[in-house]
Design a protein around this motif. Structure first.
Motif, PDB file in Angstrom:
ATOM      1  N   LYS A 205       0.835  -1.209   0.000  1.00 47.56           N
ATOM      2  CA  LYS A 205       0.000   0.000   0.000  1.00 47.56           C
ATOM      3  C   LYS A 205       0.870   1.259   0.000  1.00 47.56           C
ATOM      4  CE  LYS A 205      -3.542   2.364   2.739  1.00 47.56           C
ATOM      5  NZ  LYS A 205      -4.387   2.291   3.974  1.00 47.56           N
ATOM      6  N   LEU A 206       1.908   1.288   0.843  1.00 48.99           N
ATOM      7  CA  LEU A 206       2.803   2.444   0.881  1.00 48.99           C
ATOM      8  C   LEU A 206       3.569   2.602  -0.431  1.00 48.99           C
ATOM      9  CD1 LEU A 206       4.281   2.323   4.491  1.00 48.99           C
ATOM     10  CD2 LEU A 206       2.680   3.983   3.546  1.00 48.99           C
ATOM     11  N   PHE A 207       4.012   1.468  -0.996  1.00 51.65           N
ATOM     12  CA  PHE A 207       4.717   1.522  -2.283  1.00 51.65           C
ATOM     13  C   PHE A 207       3.822   2.129  -3.356  1.00 51.65           C
ATOM     14  CE2 PHE A 207       5.454  -0.608  -6.381  1.00 51.65           C
ATOM     15  CZ  PHE A 207       6.746  -0.164  -6.652  1.00 51.65           C
ATOM     16  N   CYS A 212       2.533   6.343  -7.134  1.00 52.05           N
ATOM     17  CA  CYS A 212       1.466   7.061  -7.826  1.00 52.05           C
ATOM     18  C   CYS A 212       1.283   8.487  -7.315  1.00 52.05           C
ATOM     19  CB  CYS A 212       0.147   6.298  -7.694  1.00 52.05           C
ATOM     20  SG  CYS A 212       0.154   4.733  -8.581  1.00 52.05           S
ATOM     21  N   GLY A 213       1.486   8.690  -6.026  1.00 43.19           N
ATOM     22  CA  GLY A 213       1.277  10.015  -5.469  1.00 43.19           C
ATOM     23  C   GLY A 213      -0.184  10.419  -5.533  1.00 43.19           C
ATOM     24  N   ILE A 377      14.298  12.349   1.180  1.00 39.35           N
ATOM     25  CA  ILE A 377      14.867  11.264   0.384  1.00 39.35           C
ATOM     26  C   ILE A 377      14.121  11.175  -0.934  1.00 39.35           C
ATOM     27  CG2 ILE A 377      15.260   8.766   0.335  1.00 39.35           C
ATOM     28  CD1 ILE A 377      15.408   8.805   3.354  1.00 39.35           C
ATOM     29  N   PRO A 378      14.832  10.999  -2.059  1.00 43.93           N
ATOM     30  CA  PRO A 378      14.154  10.871  -3.351  1.00 43.93           C
ATOM     31  C   PRO A 378      13.079   9.786  -3.316  1.00 43.93           C
ATOM     32  CG  PRO A 378      16.517  11.040  -3.672  1.00 43.93           C
ATOM     33  CD  PRO A 378      16.301  10.941  -2.191  1.00 43.93           C
ATOM     34  N   ARG A 379      11.986  10.069  -3.973  1.00 46.46           N
ATOM     35  CA  ARG A 379      10.852   9.156  -3.958  1.00 46.46           C
ATOM     36  C   ARG A 379      11.209   7.792  -4.542  1.00 46.46           C
ATOM     37  NH1 ARG A 379       5.347  11.052  -6.817  1.00 46.46           N
ATOM     38  NH2 ARG A 379       6.547  10.469  -8.659  1.00 46.46           N
ATOM     39  N   GLY A 380      12.096   7.778  -5.529  1.00 41.86           N
ATOM     40  CA  GLY A 380      12.501   6.508  -6.130  1.00 41.86           C
ATOM     41  C   GLY A 380      13.213   5.596  -5.150  1.00 41.86           C
ATOM     42  N   PHE A 386      10.775  -0.042  -0.222  1.00 41.00           N
ATOM     43  CA  PHE A 386       9.533  -0.725   0.118  1.00 41.00           C
ATOM     44  C   PHE A 386       9.283  -1.919  -0.793  1.00 41.00           C
ATOM     45  CE2 PHE A 386       7.961   3.526   1.885  1.00 41.00           C
ATOM     46  CZ  PHE A 386       8.428   3.206   3.148  1.00 41.00           C
ATOM     47  N   LEU A 387       9.678  -1.821  -2.055  1.00 44.86           N
ATOM     48  CA  LEU A 387       9.498  -2.952  -2.969  1.00 44.86           C
ATOM     49  C   LEU A 387      10.373  -4.136  -2.558  1.00 44.86           C
ATOM     50  CD1 LEU A 387       8.086  -3.927  -5.548  1.00 44.86           C
ATOM     51  CD2 LEU A 387      10.018  -3.026  -6.852  1.00 44.86           C
ATOM     52  N   LEU A 388      11.597  -3.858  -2.105  1.00 43.05           N
ATOM     53  CA  LEU A 388      12.470  -4.930  -1.626  1.00 43.05           C
ATOM     54  C   LEU A 388      11.881  -5.622  -0.399  1.00 43.05           C
ATOM     55  CD1 LEU A 388      15.972  -3.217  -2.015  1.00 43.05           C
ATOM     56  CD2 LEU A 388      15.002  -5.027  -3.445  1.00 43.05           C
ATOM     57  N   VAL A 389      11.223  -4.844   0.466  1.00 40.35           N
ATOM     58  CA  VAL A 389      10.569  -5.436   1.632  1.00 40.35           C
ATOM     59  C   VAL A 389       9.456  -6.388   1.187  1.00 40.35           C
ATOM     60  CG1 VAL A 389       9.197  -4.943   3.688  1.00 40.35           C
ATOM     61  CG2 VAL A 389      11.146  -3.505   3.135  1.00 40.35           C
TER      62      VAL A 389
END
Length: 520
Positions: A205-207, A212-213, A377-380, A386-389
């Motif tokens: 959800k956070l990712f 998308c913002g 921190i840059p959004r990327g 978060f994707l790695l998590v």
């Protein structure tokens, strides 16, 4: 006198043999079916059946004695390991082509994950000195008990303890061993799987929000729907048949865990610290509250070291012979795995506490990173973290669920005397995934129960292996070895009770409103 034909000079009676029928397992591997009633009533072929007095009748007496003695020696010392035919049908032991590399991947995937990100929370209650000291002692203690489990896998000649419960039954007795080992191991596997669904769904959800913002805020998925998405992905990946087949997933889980753990503490340390930061342990309104909070913090440290309930299962996937026992590659892979685990846990705990001090949120490092530095921190970079998590949670779900899958199929095969079909195996795994999903929806605060989970499952890691060593290896009574293992074992039980009480107090004190993530 008429000479007899040469073929009649030596008469060798034929030894009756019973062929073992074979059947295809769901993975296409051929495995022996348990012997039928007819086979049990007759003399079945064994690896040493050719060394029989009937076969050796034409050989000279000295050679016959040597071979018969060799047969007795091999059977006595257990070089010929007795295998249970049912093991060839079960996910843990279906494939025995593992190696040291697989052991390193599995131990890393099982031993490091989201629980490492909660260590700075424990440091906020313990402070610098006690935090580092307890983390170091816990790491050395659990590494020693890991070595004990690896050595006890083949402690009895001719027998392999392929599962934690089997070793507990051998040490404590069949009935007591089941009572002592089944609850904590199942609770650890199923509880961790449920917590992974909650954390994975929240992180997805956070990712999605980061990527998308404001463009994707018109009709977003709810948190429960994200749990369902993550559970569906877990169920798809769980169709891999056995423990060796998920070695690639374990490698992905290990790499992603090492990467995001390093990224989290590096990003936190590289940013400016909050102006009101303090490194004094959090003060509590009463002495009793301080004691309970410290116990809960120690439970969080204990929960950081998980995976002992999978050590014997990982070692069971390796071939083992007298010249090449399985404990050698297993310990080699475990040493590599736990070196990287230490390289992740200590920097996360120390770097996270240095960056946030006693301002550390109860959700851990990801929560702090998002709350304090989401605009710096840059959004990327945040999205990649978060994707790695998410990838790590998907991989960890598979290895922690494998013992439960094995239990389901063991019950089925023992009743039907045949392996699970693909449909039955898939049905078990779909059922298990959705049971964990419904538990997570009913108990959404489960991911914050690190202290309670650590306390309840602590005996599996810190206490039971010490008792097993004494009861199976039987060191000399009242020797240093005897006192040392009994002391470690009872200390583990005492800490388990204390940490569990601290975890319950923390849960009640927070009003059951703890969350792993609290995005602003």
């Amino acid at each position: 006198m008429e000479e007899r034909p040469e073929t009649e000079l030596i008469s060798i009676p034929a030894t009756p043999r019973v062929s073992t029928p074979e059947i295809l397992t769901p993975t296409g591997q051929r495995s022996p079916r348990p012997p039928s009633k007819e086979a049990k009533s007759s003399t079945a072929w064994t690896p040493t059946s050719f060394i029989s007095p009937r076969f050796l009748s034409p050989i000279g007496t000295p050679m016959k004695r040597v071979l018969i003695n060799m047969k007795g020696y091999l059977e006595e010392v257990g070089h010929l390991t007795k295998l249970n035919p049912q093991d060839a049908w079960l996910p843990i032991t279906e494939s025995r082509n593992g190696n040291a590399h697989y052991a390193a991947f599995h131990n890393l995937n099982a031993g490091i994950g989201f629980q490492a990100l909660l260590l700075p929370v424990a440091f906020a209650f313990l402070g610098w000195s006690w935090g580092i000291l307890t983390l170091t002692i816990a790491y050395c203690w659990q590494l020693y008990t890991l070595w004990i489990l690896v050595q006890l896998h083949e402690a009895v000649p001719g027998k392999r303890y392929n599962r934690y419960v089997e070793l507990a039954e051998a040490a404590f007795g069949e009935r007591l061993g089941v009572w002592l080992a089944v609850f904590p191991t199942v609770y650890l596997s199923a509880g961790t799987a449920t917590a992974l669904i909650l954390i994975g769904g929240e992180t997805m959800k956070l990712f999605f929000q980061i990527v998308c913002g404001p463009l994707c805020s018109s009709n977003p998925l709810t948190t429960v729907e994200w749990y369902l998405v993550f559970t569906s992905l877990c169920i798809v990946l769980s169709q891999l048949p056995n423990l060796n087949s998920i070695a690639g997933l374990s490698l992905i889980g290990a790499v992603t865990a090492i990467t995001y753990s390093t990224m989290v503490w590096v990003l936190s340390v590289s940013q400016q610290r909050p102006p009101t930061i303090s490194y004094e342990p959090l003060s509590m309104p009463s002495p009793s509250s301080s004691v309970f909070s410290v116990m809960n913090a120690l439970g969080i440290v204990a929960f950081a070291f998980r995976g002992h309930n999978l050590v014997l299962e990982i070692q069971a996937t390796m071939p083992s012979t007298f010249k090449h026992p399985a404990h050698v590659p297993m310990w080699r892979g475990a040493k590599v795995g736990y070196f990287f685990i230490a390289a992740c846990l200590f920097p996360v705990a120390i770097g996270g506490f240095w960056a946030y001090g006693n301002l550390m949120p109860s959700g851990g490092m990801l929560n702090a990173l998002y709350a304090f530095h989401s605009h710096d921190i840059p959004r990327g970079l945040l999205a990649i973290t978060f994707l790695l998590v998410v990838f790590n949670c998907l991989s960890s779900f598979q290895i922690y669920s494998m013992p439960v899958f094995d239990s389901f199929e063991a019950s089925y095969t023992s009743r039907t005397n045949r392996p699970c079909s693909i449909w039955v195996r898939s049905g078990f795994r779909v059922f298990y995934g959705f049971v964990n999903f419904f538990i997570g929806v009913a108990l959404p605060f489960l991911s914050s129960l690190a202290g309670l989970l650590g306390g309840l499952t602590l005996p599996v890691t810190f206490a039971y292996p010490c008792f097993m060593w004494v009861l199976i290896k039987k060191p000399t009574k009242f020797s240093f070895n005897w006192y040392f293992h009994w002391t470690l074992g009872w200390l583990g039980i005492a800490f388990s009770l204390a940490f569990s009480i601290g975890g319950i107090w923390s849960l009640v004190n927070s009003g059951l409103k703890l969350k792993f993530f609290k995005p602003s």
